[in-house]
Design an enzyme around this catalytic site. Sequence first.
Site, PDB file in Angstrom:
ATOM      1  N   CYS A 233      -6.127   3.291  35.125  1.00 35.55           N
ATOM      2  CA  CYS A 233      -6.407   2.870  33.746  1.00 35.55           C
ATOM      3  C   CYS A 233      -5.830   3.961  32.856  1.00 35.55           C
ATOM      4  O   CYS A 233      -4.631   4.210  32.891  1.00 35.55           O
ATOM      5  CB  CYS A 233      -7.899   2.622  33.525  1.00 35.55           C
ATOM      6  SG  CYS A 233      -9.010   3.917  34.113  1.00 35.55           S
ATOM      7  N   SER A 234      -6.650   4.638  32.082  1.00 35.45           N
ATOM      8  CA  SER A 234      -6.144   5.762  31.287  1.00 35.45           C
ATOM      9  C   SER A 234      -6.308   7.060  32.068  1.00 35.45           C
ATOM     10  O   SER A 234      -5.344   7.621  32.568  1.00 35.45           O
ATOM     11  CB  SER A 234      -6.864   5.829  29.938  1.00 35.45           C
ATOM     12  OG  SER A 234      -6.556   4.694  29.146  1.00 35.45           O
TER      13      SER A 234
END
Length: 559
Positions: free
Chosen positions: A342-343
């Site tokens: 994801c991030s």
Amino acid sequence: MENIKVAKVGNVKFVNKGNELNGTLHLTAYHSIFSISENGKEIWTAYSMINNVKLCSNEKSFCIRIQCRDFMFFCWRFQSTEDAMDVYDTLQELMSINSINMLYAFYYMPSGDEEKLPSSWKSFLLENEYRRMGVGDSTQADGAGGNWRITKINENYSECHSYPQALAVPASISDSVIYYGCKYRSKNRFPTLTYLHKNSFSITRASQPLVGIRQNRSAQDEKLVEAIFATSIIPGKENLIVDARPSTNAMANIAVGAGSENMDHYRFAKKIYLGIDNIHVMRDSLNKIVNALKNTDISAAPPLIELLNRSSWLKHLANILQGAVLIVKTVHFRHAHVLVHCSDGWDRTSQLCALPQLCLDPYYRTIEGFFALVEKDWLSFGHRFAERCCHLPGKRIFTIDSSYSEEPPQSSPSSTLQYTFSTVRSALSGFSIDHSEKMMSPVFHQFLDCVWQIMDQFPNCFEFNERFLRRLLYHLYSCQYGSFLYNSERERAQASVSTHTRCIWDYFLSRKDEFKNPNYVPYDDVIMPDPSSLRWWSASFAQPDENMNIPSPSESPSL
């Protein structure tokens, strides 16, 4: 305790779901205890479970309304405003803890079977779990396990503070490649193995690449990902890079020096965006559920269904489970590898790594295996429990309302609008926003809810029962055990948590029979949940099923 105003108040009424009990309120160092006059029974509330304290007064009533993180909402009514103020001030004093090592876990002393049980702190070793999967084992039928090795490049957490010390990487990749390649990933969270399936295809995890507006690339990162996908190959199969975020969010990160893989440099795979929203959206979603339930202290009425539906909670769960099912299909049926990020790789990534493993591997559906899954993909890989759970909320959860009314709003369009504005104005939301709370989000809560959804569809495939999940959710916030304190394995090691606190698994192992599913039948095959058939896990919101899961003649109102 020397600075508190009061430790005991008599003639107090305890109100929950509109029902009143008379008794005496006691305030101890870590709990409130309400002793019921009629039968002497006690209602204990851990301060760590409290998420909102509201002092309410008008010409007729003096009360404190409490919202707990397990959705136990109740009210104390007092004989005088002095009693109410004294209790309110005392709670502020007792709950204003500014250091994690002052939490209950560092003072908790177990008793009974739990006291006699050997500590569970050393029962899980990540290296053992890798070996259980076959990492480093070239004697397997296809020898693919020998294509992986355990590296100590992160010994003493030197390269990545939020990763564990032992990591599994392709045997063909040197530590030198990892050393230079890790700097291309956010927080140095380079691609590494989390699960090796019995067919020798893998789930690996990482954080976003630091592409930026200059379209940076890393030969070492590309080489590492290519080597991961080459550990087991079936010609013609397409490996998958899963970016959990909405594509617009991923692109927005380019402006701050991050982003997503440029697939021109990762031609050995395809990429898909799952569109799972970030921690702030998920926090807002849970807020809306709190708003729908917040009057369950003074009223026995069911929650406002339109507000529950407005939360989009089940839609978010469906998105997560759709991603999990995609990963299961890719690994098991399509015989291909999956890299998830994801991030920063510690929220949505943990959800999307753990849930597919629950479906793919029957071991993780046992009590012992579920412990290992949580230890590996949540604790070892650095989910930021302290931030996401806000274990040190301070005085921001305390508010005063002098315009208090004991009449809950009615379920009508106009009253719902008024109700919503009132909620915002009074800051009665379960997670009001300030600087410390911007990082707060129910990520692990969502994971447990997704596990329950799978259990609900496959009730005989799990050794543990629904109460097991509820108690785990409770102890996520209770701060009674050290397991969920701090933000990483490294921080827990620095705080000597294993020396000064008890492990959460001690609680379950000392009461194991309470958490066993009597209908459990071991099932060795893959299970495949249906993300379109979700229901409210009503017990986790302290509600009877009929209050939240209302049949609809057409489509479910929950989705």
